[in-house]
Design a protein around this motif. Structure first.
Motif, PDB file in Angstrom:
ATOM      1  N   VAL A 119       4.000   0.259  -4.421  1.00 55.34           N
ATOM      2  CA  VAL A 119       3.111   0.107  -5.571  1.00 55.34           C
ATOM      3  C   VAL A 119       3.830   0.210  -6.903  1.00 55.34           C
ATOM      4  CG1 VAL A 119       1.100   0.846  -4.291  1.00 55.34           C
ATOM      5  CG2 VAL A 119       2.403   2.539  -5.581  1.00 55.34           C
ATOM      6  N   GLY A 120       5.104   0.524  -6.864  1.00 58.11           N
ATOM      7  CA  GLY A 120       5.889   0.543  -8.089  1.00 58.11           C
ATOM      8  C   GLY A 120       5.404   1.606  -9.039  1.00 58.11           C
ATOM      9  N   SER A 121       5.960   1.655 -10.220  1.00 60.33           N
ATOM     10  CA  SER A 121       5.593   2.690 -11.160  1.00 60.33           C
ATOM     11  C   SER A 121       4.498   2.206 -12.084  1.00 60.33           C
ATOM     12  CB  SER A 121       6.824   3.125 -11.946  1.00 60.33           C
ATOM     13  OG  SER A 121       7.633   3.945 -11.127  1.00 60.33           O
ATOM     14  N   MET A 124       0.803  -1.225   0.000  1.00 56.56           N
ATOM     15  CA  MET A 124       0.000   0.000   0.000  1.00 56.56           C
ATOM     16  C   MET A 124       0.837   1.277   0.000  1.00 56.56           C
ATOM     17  SD  MET A 124      -3.395  -0.821   0.572  1.00 56.56           S
ATOM     18  CE  MET A 124      -4.304  -2.308   0.943  1.00 56.56           C
ATOM     19  N   SER A 125       2.117   1.190   0.365  1.00 56.42           N
ATOM     20  CA  SER A 125       2.901   2.425   0.392  1.00 56.42           C
ATOM     21  C   SER A 125       3.269   2.821  -1.033  1.00 56.42           C
ATOM     22  CB  SER A 125       4.164   2.235   1.218  1.00 56.42           C
ATOM     23  OG  SER A 125       5.186   1.669   0.435  1.00 56.42           O
ATOM     24  N   ASN A 126       3.608   4.104  -1.223  1.00 58.32           N
ATOM     25  CA  ASN A 126       3.991   4.532  -2.570  1.00 58.32           C
ATOM     26  C   ASN A 126       5.266   3.862  -3.028  1.00 58.32           C
ATOM     27  OD1 ASN A 126       1.978   6.624  -1.764  1.00 58.32           O
ATOM     28  ND2 ASN A 126       2.431   7.291  -3.838  1.00 58.32           N
ATOM     29  N   ASN A 127       6.054   3.380  -2.080  1.00 54.51           N
ATOM     30  CA  ASN A 127       7.240   2.623  -2.444  1.00 54.51           C
ATOM     31  C   ASN A 127       6.889   1.217  -2.900  1.00 54.51           C
ATOM     32  OD1 ASN A 127       9.720   4.235  -1.414  1.00 54.51           O
ATOM     33  ND2 ASN A 127      10.383   2.201  -2.090  1.00 54.51           N
ATOM     34  N   GLY A 164      -2.273   1.935 -13.428  1.00 54.33           N
ATOM     35  CA  GLY A 164      -2.737   1.832 -12.043  1.00 54.33           C
ATOM     36  C   GLY A 164      -1.612   1.455 -11.104  1.00 54.33           C
ATOM     37  N   SER A 165      -1.799   1.789  -9.833  1.00 54.71           N
ATOM     38  CA  SER A 165      -0.884   1.383  -8.786  1.00 54.71           C
ATOM     39  C   SER A 165      -0.842  -0.137  -8.720  1.00 54.71           C
ATOM     40  CB  SER A 165      -1.373   1.923  -7.437  1.00 54.71           C
ATOM     41  OG  SER A 165      -1.273   3.323  -7.418  1.00 54.71           O
ATOM     42  N   LYS A 166       0.340  -0.681  -8.564  1.00 54.57           N
ATOM     43  CA  LYS A 166       0.505  -2.138  -8.536  1.00 54.57           C
ATOM     44  C   LYS A 166       0.374  -2.637  -7.099  1.00 54.57           C
ATOM     45  CE  LYS A 166       4.204  -3.082 -11.131  1.00 54.57           C
ATOM     46  NZ  LYS A 166       5.576  -2.721 -11.596  1.00 54.57           N
ATOM     47  N   LEU A 167      -0.871  -2.772  -6.630  1.00 55.65           N
ATOM     48  CA  LEU A 167      -1.121  -3.103  -5.224  1.00 55.65           C
ATOM     49  C   LEU A 167      -0.820  -4.562  -4.900  1.00 55.65           C
ATOM     50  CD1 LEU A 167      -4.543  -1.293  -4.833  1.00 55.65           C
ATOM     51  CD2 LEU A 167      -2.353  -0.533  -3.937  1.00 55.65           C
TER      52      LEU A 167
END
Lengths: 383, 383, 383
Positions: free
Chosen positions: A88-90, A83-86, A98-101
């Motif tokens: 979820v990857g690019s 869930m962190s921005n770190n 989309g964010s890679k959750l």
């Protein structure tokens, strides 16, 4: 089961349904990292002036984990969300922007004796350091070897087996056939599949609590334990600089929708040999990695080929403080630079890996480039 | 504890583990907002024709909240995730192009007497209206003062203390040193750190149920209660128009990766003075904000400097209907316009702030610009 | 209630609070899909060479579901989050560049007799196949009719009623007034609202377990059941190719912020007629869709108008294997191509729709275009 029956670190809940048709453990964990870095100046000196330091503070990892079985203990599942921005990857056009959750989403079916079939997205059986959960690391984070050579995660199938020869010689065999494009890709496969084989030999039997895939000898193995592993990976017509990872080698045609992009491709092969040794609080882990490609020159971002070494070792004191060191060397062909990194770390395991504070200091040197110092402080809470 | 033991609004579960090594409360809340807006036409008249109205319907906030303690009630944590598209903010290269799901991720360690050390990402001790949870607002949403002057959230450390002088004079002191770039940044710090100091004085003692940080006097304070607060914030070499928030002032060099961008920077200072008063269902909150900068002219988006006032007041009837009003004025230097907004709101607190319907009507006027009317309707469910 | 009291497929927990002020069921489900596709070559032949196949593996859907009531069983809520990269849709400036995690977030208030008022974001009462949950499908995925004509989800209000005439004739009426821009839009409404009316007639009474909105006759209806539905939808000044869905018709002015974009608009009308029939393991579902627009020529992406048919039928054997077939035809005006798709599927319902393996083979033909074959394999786990 009621919530809160477990002690700290054993899951928010961890339950088997009353009719034994399913089970679920819910885990939640967070890593919070602060780091300070400094590079040498044009005179090749470290200038310890405040404005030269580069600081960085972040929620390094924030994870929600579901695992258990469905219908039978022989059919297990594992789901992990980042869930962190770190985490979820690019986002890219290949992930629907989309964010890679989703990190892991895999079913594991023990269909015959020790044979397990895995289906879904999860880590490939690559280098040992990668397969060790980021919750169970000996130092603040993984090495540069892992950053540059990891096979990371992929989607597809794995077949796993293990057997004991003689009294205690444990052998594990793993074979994976996966898409070869990395995690969370929505636009389908490019080129061929990716094939990964791994064999592991544990001459003195299994580690306590799967310690061959955990950093630090928290169980203080009473008798010496050793695990040796070797992986060979073949990515058939890979499209990225590090096989399934990294920048795209090149796009021959990007005029259509993301599904229709035409990629520059070449076969990429990666080999790992690694070991883990533990005894009485002492632990040592070593890794060797080697990558080559059929064509190492094509594209604006040609495949990164070369080799790397990594050796980490630590000793856990009785008060659950640990001192650990690591040496890593990366040699990429054609780039003409050798990267070396020396790391010294101190960890306090308050509740094992579930609640811990870790700090480490790294010195990095790259041929004819500024040298770097980095001090990191991280704490982890893992319900 | 079993799920469902609590009455509505007290968490999906709220439990202390049997061995008292941890606790967790899980909350879930959702706000659903519909609004209708109208601007004056070229003759400076409101033309109430259907096609002139601008409507907007959205899930305004959708949150998942985890809080409790680990190991000891002296070590608390709070994690809040935002899931609506309004919550996740705008992705940028400084957040790995990912949705900003994490709002709060903070540990609070009460290490000595009343002293607490906070580490992680959470709200800064800025203006009162900002620190009041969006779950506990008196009107449909926060004021324009907050929009333009908030310090919002940041990553780093806070030290908090409180003590009572004499019979009931309560004093709170807070000091924060944080990265200064806002929440969920993955590319590290730019310029220096951000320093925030706040002092609060409650001459008649603490409010019931932390009412100094909740909108509306739902507890109908039997004796008058007052809280006065003042914050001074210094963002050393800030890179954004509103310190840690808003557009980037300017990029001197954006040729490298996001970590290597070179920013135009200047020191930014923000001051707040605010109060909350409650008695017998009547509540009043006031805020003053002032921002200046070392250099107010650099960059294509120079720092927005100026001042603002905000005054809100409401009365809660016995049937749990409330009528509230708010006046806000924003004076940005150099822009030559004064913005004024008048708001009248009606709320029905069905189960306090946990289940409520709120509506308000705002009239906004900006010097020599069209005037605006906005009618909003929002309901909130908070498990 | 304790976690794990329920058998598999009935929710991780499903509880009513002790004081009956709220209830919640938590569901979690995952679909994992692998597919292989092949197109005819320039000689219009299928060339079954390995390199011609296009493969695709992905977590197709990953969902977290919360539903229950608040205060009274007459006030229900439903929240569904999608977490896979396929679920989150494409981020745009109209969704704050964020992943679209929220699928449903709706309150349902049964305020009088059988009358229910729904408020929030959820599926519109459009074609039957769309309203059937993706958890309950008869084949691996929905048809092309749905892809091209669905009304999908929207934000706003729905009024629902149902009554029985005579002994068993069940009538349902639904009317919705919604924003008309689709789900998770943060920038407000464009043009007018969207109006949807639907009527349903069930001459032989309700299906068992809401089977008129579930694929396959898992309940083996002992007496024949039939549902007929018709929907009329009017999107006043729509801005997208398929009303609230698809590409933007055109932007007249995109110079300001996303809220201020000026869109090319035209009224779009969509009609559906559909039915579901079930008896003794046999099921049949049919749909007809028709879309037209006031102006079918404006914009670089004019509204897609035309009609489509879809017919699916299946038989469930006693061992819970099912064979199903589907025929779909799409006729878009002006494009000059008719698309036809034939699908044959086999499903094994291990625990109904909660744990199942499905495979299907589709043959697609489009006038004067390459023909396509696609083989899909999907499994679903639904806690």
């Amino acid at each position: 089961q009621e919530i809160g029956k477990n002690t700290f670190g054993k899951g928010i809940f961890n339950t088997i349904s009353k009719d034994s048709t399913w089970s679920m453990k819910l885990g939640l964990r967070m890593q919070y990292l602060t780091s300070v870095g400094l590079e040498t100046d044009i005179n090749n000196q470290f200038n310890f002036t405040q404005n030269n330091f580069k600081t960085d503070t972040k929620v390094r990892r924030y994870r929600l984990k579901f695992d258990g079985f469905v219908l039978s203990p022989k059919v297990k599942y594992k789901i992990e969300l980042g869930m962190s921005n770190n985490d979820v990857g690019s986002a890219s056009v290949y992930t629907k922007s989309g964010s890679k959750l989703i990190l892991d989403a895999v079913l594991k079916w023990n269909f015959y004796k020790n044979l397990e079939l895995w289906a879904g997205q999860t880590k490939l059986p690559g280098n040992r350091e990668r397969v060790i959960s980021s919750a169970n690391m000996q130092l603040v984070d993984r090495s540069l070897l892992n950053k540059e050579f990891t096979l990371d995660r992929d989607m597809g199938f794995q077949l796993r087996n293990n057997h004991i020869i003689g009294k205690q010689l444990l052998i594990r065999e793993i074979f994976a056939i996966t898409q070869g494009e990395g995690r969370n890709i929505t636009t389908g496969n490019v080129g061929g599949q990716q094939y990964t084989s791994r064999i592991e030999v544990l001459p003195f039997g299994a580690f306590i609590s799967k310690g061959d895939y955990k950093g630090s000898d928290l169980k203080r193995e009473p008798i010496p334990k050793l695990a040796i592993g070797a992986t060979y990976n073949h990515n058939d017509r890979a499209s990225r600089q590090r096989g399934s990872q990294g920048s795209i080698i090149d796009l021959i045609d990007d005029s259509g929708s993301a599904e229709d992009h035409v990629f520059t491709m070449t076969d990429v092969n990666t080999t790992f040999v690694d070991f883990m040794y533990k005894h009485n609080g002492y632990s040592a882990m070593g890794e060797f990695a080697y990558r080559n490609a059929d064509d190492t020159t094509i594209g604006t971002n040609p495949v990164k080929t070369g080799k790397a070494y990594n050796l980490a070792t630590g000793y856990l004191f009785n008060n659950n403080y640990e001192i650990a060191t690591r040496y890593t060397q990366i040699d990429y062909k054609g780039i003409g630079n050798t990267t070396e990194q020396y790391t010294l770390g101190v960890s306090k395991y308050i509740v094992g890996h579930k609640l811990k504070v870790q700090t480490d200091l790294s010195y990095t040197t790259v041929d004819s480039m500024p040298e770097g110092l980095q001090l990191r402080l991280q704490f982890e809470v893992h319900f």
